[in-house]
Design a protein around this motif. Structure first.
Motif, PDB file in Angstrom:
ATOM      1  N   LYS A 286       0.849  -1.193   0.000  1.00 53.77           N
ATOM      2  CA  LYS A 286       0.000   0.000   0.000  1.00 53.77           C
ATOM      3  C   LYS A 286       0.882   1.239   0.000  1.00 53.77           C
ATOM      4  CE  LYS A 286      -4.086   2.133   1.021  1.00 53.77           C
ATOM      5  NZ  LYS A 286      -3.616   3.524   0.891  1.00 53.77           N
ATOM      6  N   GLN A 287       0.610   2.142  -0.951  1.00 57.66           N
ATOM      7  CA  GLN A 287       1.273   3.437  -0.987  1.00 57.66           C
ATOM      8  C   GLN A 287       0.296   4.523  -0.567  1.00 57.66           C
ATOM      9  OE1 GLN A 287       3.427   2.779  -5.113  1.00 57.66           O
ATOM     10  NE2 GLN A 287       4.390   4.500  -4.040  1.00 57.66           N
ATOM     11  N   GLU A 288       0.851   5.636  -0.141  1.00 57.17           N
ATOM     12  CA  GLU A 288       0.040   6.742   0.344  1.00 57.17           C
ATOM     13  C   GLU A 288      -0.931   7.220  -0.736  1.00 57.17           C
ATOM     14  OE1 GLU A 288       0.833  10.928   2.706  1.00 57.17           O
ATOM     15  OE2 GLU A 288       2.260  10.293   1.164  1.00 57.17           O
ATOM     16  N   GLY A 289      -2.226   7.225  -0.388  1.00 57.58           N
ATOM     17  CA  GLY A 289      -3.240   7.710  -1.311  1.00 57.58           C
ATOM     18  C   GLY A 289      -3.574   6.767  -2.449  1.00 57.58           C
ATOM     19  N   GLU A 290      -3.044   5.533  -2.427  1.00 57.46           N
ATOM     20  CA  GLU A 290      -3.289   4.584  -3.512  1.00 57.46           C
ATOM     21  C   GLU A 290      -4.089   3.380  -3.001  1.00 57.46           C
ATOM     22  OE1 GLU A 290      -2.607   5.098  -6.647  1.00 57.46           O
ATOM     23  OE2 GLU A 290      -1.602   7.004  -6.250  1.00 57.46           O
ATOM     24  N   ASN A 291      -4.557   2.562  -3.952  1.00 61.10           N
ATOM     25  CA  ASN A 291      -5.287   1.355  -3.604  1.00 61.10           C
ATOM     26  C   ASN A 291      -4.350   0.313  -2.976  1.00 61.10           C
ATOM     27  OD1 ASN A 291      -7.561   2.515  -4.731  1.00 61.10           O
ATOM     28  ND2 ASN A 291      -7.319   1.460  -6.701  1.00 61.10           N
ATOM     29  N   LEU A 292      -4.940  -0.581  -2.192  1.00 60.57           N
ATOM     30  CA  LEU A 292      -4.188  -1.726  -1.674  1.00 60.57           C
ATOM     31  C   LEU A 292      -3.982  -2.721  -2.795  1.00 60.57           C
ATOM     32  CD1 LEU A 292      -3.100  -3.616   0.624  1.00 60.57           C
ATOM     33  CD2 LEU A 292      -5.465  -4.441   0.842  1.00 60.57           C
ATOM     34  N   GLN A 293      -2.764  -3.222  -2.923  1.00 60.34           N
ATOM     35  CA  GLN A 293      -2.460  -4.266  -3.898  1.00 60.34           C
ATOM     36  C   GLN A 293      -2.165  -5.565  -3.161  1.00 60.34           C
ATOM     37  OE1 GLN A 293       0.730  -1.946  -6.025  1.00 60.34           O
ATOM     38  NE2 GLN A 293      -0.333  -2.743  -7.815  1.00 60.34           N
ATOM     39  N   ILE A 294      -2.819  -6.643  -3.581  1.00 63.47           N
ATOM     40  CA  ILE A 294      -2.557  -7.980  -3.047  1.00 63.47           C
ATOM     41  C   ILE A 294      -1.931  -8.794  -4.171  1.00 63.47           C
ATOM     42  CG2 ILE A 294      -3.542 -10.023  -1.974  1.00 63.47           C
ATOM     43  CD1 ILE A 294      -5.833  -8.286  -0.967  1.00 63.47           C
ATOM     44  N   LEU A 295      -0.654  -9.092  -4.023  1.00 59.16           N
ATOM     45  CA  LEU A 295       0.119  -9.729  -5.089  1.00 59.16           C
ATOM     46  C   LEU A 295       0.407 -11.175  -4.743  1.00 59.16           C
ATOM     47  CD1 LEU A 295       1.812  -9.416  -7.744  1.00 59.16           C
ATOM     48  CD2 LEU A 295       3.750  -8.829  -6.257  1.00 59.16           C
ATOM     49  N   ASP A 296       0.086 -12.082  -5.665  1.00 56.37           N
ATOM     50  CA  ASP A 296       0.459 -13.487  -5.532  1.00 56.37           C
ATOM     51  C   ASP A 296       1.849 -13.660  -6.122  1.00 56.37           C
ATOM     52  OD1 ASP A 296       0.821 -16.315  -6.076  1.00 56.37           O
ATOM     53  OD2 ASP A 296      -1.323 -16.548  -5.666  1.00 56.37           O
ATOM     54  N   VAL A 297       2.838 -14.004  -5.299  1.00 52.28           N
ATOM     55  CA  VAL A 297       4.223 -14.034  -5.768  1.00 52.28           C
ATOM     56  C   VAL A 297       4.507 -15.267  -6.627  1.00 52.28           C
ATOM     57  CG1 VAL A 297       5.052 -12.695  -3.812  1.00 52.28           C
ATOM     58  CG2 VAL A 297       5.023 -15.186  -3.658  1.00 52.28           C
TER      59      VAL A 297
END
Length: 455
Positions: A286-297
Motif C-alpha cells: 500500500k502506498q500513500e493515497g493509492e489502492n491496496l495491492q494484493i500480489l500473488d508471488v
C-alpha cells in the motif's frame, strides 16, 4: 505464541507487527479433510457446537486471584525509579507460572499452585526488562533487557528454565547472543511459528537467523541495502532500498536462507510506501493515497482494493491457517481475506485502547476466537458511559459469544485478601492473556496488579 520483535530503541513505537499463534499440525490427510469440510459445508454444526461450548465456558466467570507486582521490601536492591508502581504491559503464562512485566521494566513470576509471588526476574539493580518470550521448545522464559550501565541502548537476552523459576532461582539461566551487537537500531525477533530467532546488528548491517530450540546460528545475511525483513511460515521476505519507480524484493527459505524468488515491484513515484506485509505467498502493498495491492508471488497476479474501502491500518494479525488477516484501526477490528474482501465486522467490539495495543488482545491457537478488552456499545441503552468489558468473539462470524462485564460481577463481593473489587479489577486493564490449557484469563492493570478470572 506470537512472534515478537524487540527494538533497541529506548522509546519504542507502540505499533508493531504481530503474528497469530499457529496451531499444531495433525496428520496431512486429517488436515486436508478438515479443510475440505470447512470449505464445502462450512462446518456449521461444528461451529454451532463450538459457540455453545464457548458461551458455557465463560458463562459464570469470576475473579479468583489477585497478585501484586509491587513489593518495596523485595525491590529494595533496584534503582529507585524502578521501585515505583507502574502499569502491567505484558503477561505470559507458562504452565502453572504467570509472568507479569510492568511499564518500568520490572518482571515478577507468580505460582498458580501456591497463589504466591515466586520471585522477581530483574537480576541487576539497573536492569530494565523490555519483553518476555516463552520458548515452549525447551520450557524456558527468554527475557530481553537493557541496562543503565549501557545507557539503556543495547539489548541483552537471557533464557531461564521454568523449573528453576519455580524454585525461585532466576539467576540459574544463561545469556543468549552475546556475540551480537544489538544497539539501536538493532533488534531481536522471536518467531514461534518457524522456531527461529532473527537478530539485526546495525553496527555491521547483518541479520542472523538462529534455531529457537538450541540457539545455534543457522546463517547470516549481510547487505546494507536490506531495509526490512518480514517472516512468514517457511519463508522470509527481504525488502531492499527503494529505487526509482520500483522496490526490489527477495523471498528466502527460512530454513537455510537460499533465495527462492527475486523480483521488483513497480511503485508510484514520489509517494511513500505505507506498508509491505507478507502472508505465505501473498504480498500486501500500500502506498500513500493509492489502492491496496494484493500480489500473488507465484503467479504475479494482482488484486486491487479501493483506498476508500481499505484504509491503512495501525496493526495486522495474520491467521495463517485460516488464510485471513485482521486489521486494527482506531478502536475497530476487521477481518479480510486475500481476495480483498471484508469477511467480518465485529458486533459490539469497540476496543478500549485507541492505540491498537495488542497486549490487551488474545487470539486462540485454533484462530477461531478473539478475546479483547472493549468499551461498551454506545448504541446499547442499557450500558453505562465508559463501561468496559472483556469480550470473547468468534472471528469468522464477528458474533460476541460471551462477555465479562461489571453488571455480571456485582454479586461477587470483594475478598479480604484482594485490593480490588471485581468491578475495579475490570475497570483498568492494560494487558490480557488467556491460558488455553487452564481456561483462565489473566489481566494486568494500571496499579501493577494481576488478576485471574476463571469459571
Amino acid at each position: 505464541m506470537e512472534a515478537r520483535r524487540v527494538s533497541a530503541n529506548p522509546r519504542p513505537s507502540c505499533v508493531r507487527r504481530v503474528l497469530a499463534r499457529k496451531r499444531p499440525r495433525p496428520e496431512a490427510s486429517a488436515n486436508s479433510a478438515r479443510k475440505l469440510q470447512r470449505r464445502e459445508i462450512a462446518a456449521f454444526p461444528c461451529r454451532a457446537f463450538s459457540a455453545s461450548t464457548t458461551r458455557e465456558r465463560f458463562r459464570n466467570i469470576q475473579l479468583q486471584e489477585e497478585y501484586d507486582t509491587h513489593d518495596p521490601k523485595e525491590m529494595g536492591a533496584l534503582l529507585p525509579y524502578l521501585m515505583k508502581r507502574s502499569e502491567i504491559v505484558e503477561i505470559v503464562g507458562a504452565s502453572d507460572v504467570i509472568f507479569a512485566l510492568s511499564q518500568l521494566g520490572v518482571c515478577a513470576a507468580f505460582s498458580r499452585v501456591s497463589n504466591q509471588r515466586i520471585c522477581f526476574l530483574n537480576g541487576r539493580p539497573d536492569e530494565v526488562i523490555r519483553s518476555l518470550f516463552y520458548n515452549k521448545n525447551n520450557d524456558s522464559l527468554i527475557t530481553v533487557s537493557v541496562y543503565g550501565s549501557e545507557n539503556f541502548s543495547a539489548l541483552r537476552c537471557r533464557t531461564t528454565p521454568i523449573e528453576y523459576i519455580r524454585r525461585a532461582k532466576p539467576d540459574a539461566g544463561f545469556p543468549l547472543f552475546e556475540t551480537e551487537s544489538l544497539r539501536w537500531p538493532g533488534f531481536v525477533e522471536f518467531d514461534d511459528v518457524n522456531g527461529k530467532v532473527l537478530t539485526y546488528s546495525a553496527q555491521d548491517s547483518t541479520y542472523k537467523v538462529f534455531d529457537l530450540k538450541n540457539y545455534t546460528l543457522l546463517y547470516s545475511i549481510s547487505d546494507k541495502n536490506v531495509q526490512e525483513i518480514k517472516i512468514s511460515p517457511g519463508i522470509m521476505l527481504l525488502i531492499y532500498s527503494r529505487k526509482k519507480g520500483c522496490i526490489p524484493l527477495e523471498i528466502l527459505s527460512i530454513e537455510d536462507g537460499k533465495c527462492l524468488k527475486s523480483f521488483k515491484h513497480l511503485l508510484h513515484r514520489n509517494k511513500k510506501v505505507d506498508f509491505i506485509e507478507q502472508s505465505n505467498e501473498k504480498l500486501l502493498i500500500k502506498q500513500e493515497g493509492e489502492n491496496l495491492q494484493i500480489l500473488d508471488v507465484r503467479s504475479f497476479q494482482s488484486i486491487e482494493v479501493s483506498r476508500s474501502e481499505f484504509v491503512t491500518p495501525s496493526a495486522f494479525i495474520f491467521l495463517y491457517e485460516m488464510q485471513l488477516f485482521l486489521t486494527f484501526r482506531s478502536r475497530s477490528v476487521s477481518v479480510w481475506n486475500f481476495r480483498g474482501e471484508l469477511v467480518t465486522s465485529f458486533e459490539d467490539h469497540m476496543l478500549w485502547h485507541p492505540d491498537c495495543n495488542t497486549n490487551s488482545i488474545y487470539i486462540t491457537s485454533n484462530q477461531d476466537l478473539i478475546i479483547s478488552y472493549c468499551k461498551a456499545d454506545p448504541n446499547d441503552p442499557s450500558s453505562e458511559e465508559n463501561a468496559c468489558s472483556i469480550n470473547i468473539s468468534e472471528i469468522l462470524t464477528g458474533k460476541c459469544l460471551a462477555k465479562i462485564k461489571a453488571g455480571n460481577l456485582c454479586k461477587q463481593k470483594k475478598a479480604s485478601k484482594f485490593q480490588s473489587t471485581p468491578s475495579e479489577a475490570l475497570g483498568d486493564i492494560t494487558a490480557l492473556y488467556y491460558d488455553e490449557e487452564r481456561e483462565e484469563i489473566y489481566t494486568g492493570n494500571g496499579q501493577g496488579l494481576v488478576h485471574v478470572w476463571s469459571n
